[in-house]
Scaffold this active site. Structure first.
Site, mmCIF file in Angstrom:
data_model
loop_
_atom_site.group_PDB
_atom_site.id
_atom_site.type_symbol
_atom_site.label_atom_id
_atom_site.label_comp_id
_atom_site.label_asym_id
_atom_site.label_seq_id
_atom_site.Cartn_x
_atom_site.Cartn_y
_atom_site.Cartn_z
ATOM 1 N N GLY A 1 37.713 58.708 50.140
ATOM 2 C CA GLY A 1 37.435 58.306 51.515
ATOM 3 C C GLY A 1 35.938 58.319 51.711
ATOM 4 N N SER B 1 32.935 61.048 52.165
ATOM 5 C CA SER B 1 32.709 62.492 52.106
ATOM 6 C C SER B 1 31.913 63.016 53.302
ATOM 7 C CB SER B 1 32.003 62.862 50.799
ATOM 8 O OG SER B 1 30.763 62.205 50.701
ATOM 9 N N CYS C 1 37.071 61.183 43.857
ATOM 10 C CA CYS C 1 35.989 60.408 44.468
ATOM 11 C C CYS C 1 35.287 61.214 45.575
ATOM 12 C CB CYS C 1 36.494 59.057 44.939
ATOM 13 S SG CYS C 1 35.164 57.863 45.118
ATOM 14 N N ILE D 1 35.582 53.198 43.211
ATOM 15 C CA ILE D 1 35.216 52.538 44.468
ATOM 16 C C ILE D 1 34.031 53.287 45.079
ATOM 17 C CG2 ILE D 1 36.012 51.820 46.757
ATOM 18 C CD1 ILE D 1 38.912 51.997 45.614
ATOM 19 N N HIS E 1 40.037 56.913 41.119
ATOM 20 C CA HIS E 1 41.200 57.040 42.011
ATOM 21 C C HIS E 1 42.513 56.826 41.261
ATOM 22 C CE1 HIS E 1 39.050 56.779 45.940
ATOM 23 N NE2 HIS E 1 38.159 56.092 45.239
ATOM 24 N N GLU F 1 45.301 57.730 42.112
ATOM 25 C CA GLU F 1 46.378 57.501 43.096
ATOM 26 C C GLU F 1 46.551 56.018 43.400
ATOM 27 O OE1 GLU F 1 43.418 58.626 43.682
ATOM 28 O OE2 GLU F 1 42.620 57.904 45.606
HETATM 29 N N1 GLN Z 1 31.048 56.824 48.563
HETATM 30 C C1 GLN Z 1 32.025 57.676 49.177
HETATM 31 C C2 GLN Z 1 31.412 58.985 49.641
HETATM 32 O O1 GLN Z 1 30.284 59.248 49.414
HETATM 33 C C3 GLN Z 1 33.167 57.986 48.229
HETATM 34 C C4 GLN Z 1 33.976 56.743 47.998
HETATM 35 C C5 GLN Z 1 35.414 56.991 47.723
HETATM 36 O O2 GLN Z 1 35.966 58.076 47.932
HETATM 37 N N2 GLN Z 1 36.069 55.941 47.304
HETATM 38 O O3 GLN Z 1 32.083 59.776 50.232
#
Ligand code: GLN
Length: 199
Positions: A49, A51, A81, A139, A180, A182
């Site tokens: 998501g 952070s 992630c 991602i 990821h 999931e």
């Molecule tokens: N770039 C996002 C972050 O810094 C992480 C991306 C992700 O969880 N897909 O939280």
């Protein structure tokens, strides 16, 4: 512990996909939004998501400190992630006020593969989960820039501009991946985590 109860932090991010994966492993998956729910689980997943947002919400929902306490007392946690960023003791390319939960002796760089690289796939060999290599989906992913002696490297990017970058790590009961699992059909990382919890 036959069917461990595994929570998925559901304040923000792709919690639903993790809940499904955990069900597939024969464990009991429950969303976690409150301290009482955190206290009731045997392990926790921090999803992908954003952070920065997750860290603010952890404070707002008064979960940050309880989570730190449980991690210190050995709660198994898997972060994917954004979840990897949250588990890092040190982060780079983050806003100066961005807090992490911490627990893993590592420095993690946010958006490490370059902001222009929204998402890509790479075959990551992860000997701990066996053959074949993991078809890893990244991602806006972080990588592990530096890791202390107690952090075990489980996987590195193989080939391309980021060849050799560390993207899967474990330190005791804590597991983190830049990618990821999931979002793929490959359940081996979740199965590995459930085995850690059972162990
Ligand atoms: N770039 C996002 C972050 O810094 C992480 C991306 C992700 O969880 N897909 O939280």
């Amino acid at each position: 512990m036959s069917a461990p109860k595994i929570g998925v932090l559901a304040l923000q991010g792709d919690a639903r996909e993790h809940l499904r994966r955990i069900d597939d492993c024969g464990a009991t998956a429950v969303p976690v939004r409150r301290e009482a729910e955190l206290e009731a689980v045997d392990a926790l997943i921090l999803p992908g998501g954003e952070s920065t947002t997750m860290s603010k919400l952890l404070n707002r929902f008064e979960l940050m400190d309880p989570l730190r306490v449980r991690i210190r007392s050995g709660l198994p946690v898997y972060g994917s992630c954004a979840g990897m960023i949250l588990l890092a003791d040190r982060i780079l390319d983050a806003p100066p006020d961005q807090e992490t939960i911490g627990g893993m002796d590592m420095t993690v760089r946010r958006n490490a593969f370059g902001r222009q690289v929204e998402s890509f796939e790479n075959e990551v060999p992860i000997p701990a989960v066996g053959q074949p290599s993991f078809a890893a989906v990244f991602i806006r992913a972080p990588w592990v820039e530096q890791a202390g002696p107690s952090v075990e490297v489980l996987g590195r990017v193989s080939g391309g501009a980021a060849d050799g970058k560390v993207v899967a790590v474990r330190q005791g009961a804590l597991l983190a991946t830049s990618f990821h699992p999931e979002l793929t059909d490959d359940g081996r990382i979740h199965a590995f985590f459930v085995d850690m919890v059972r162990g």
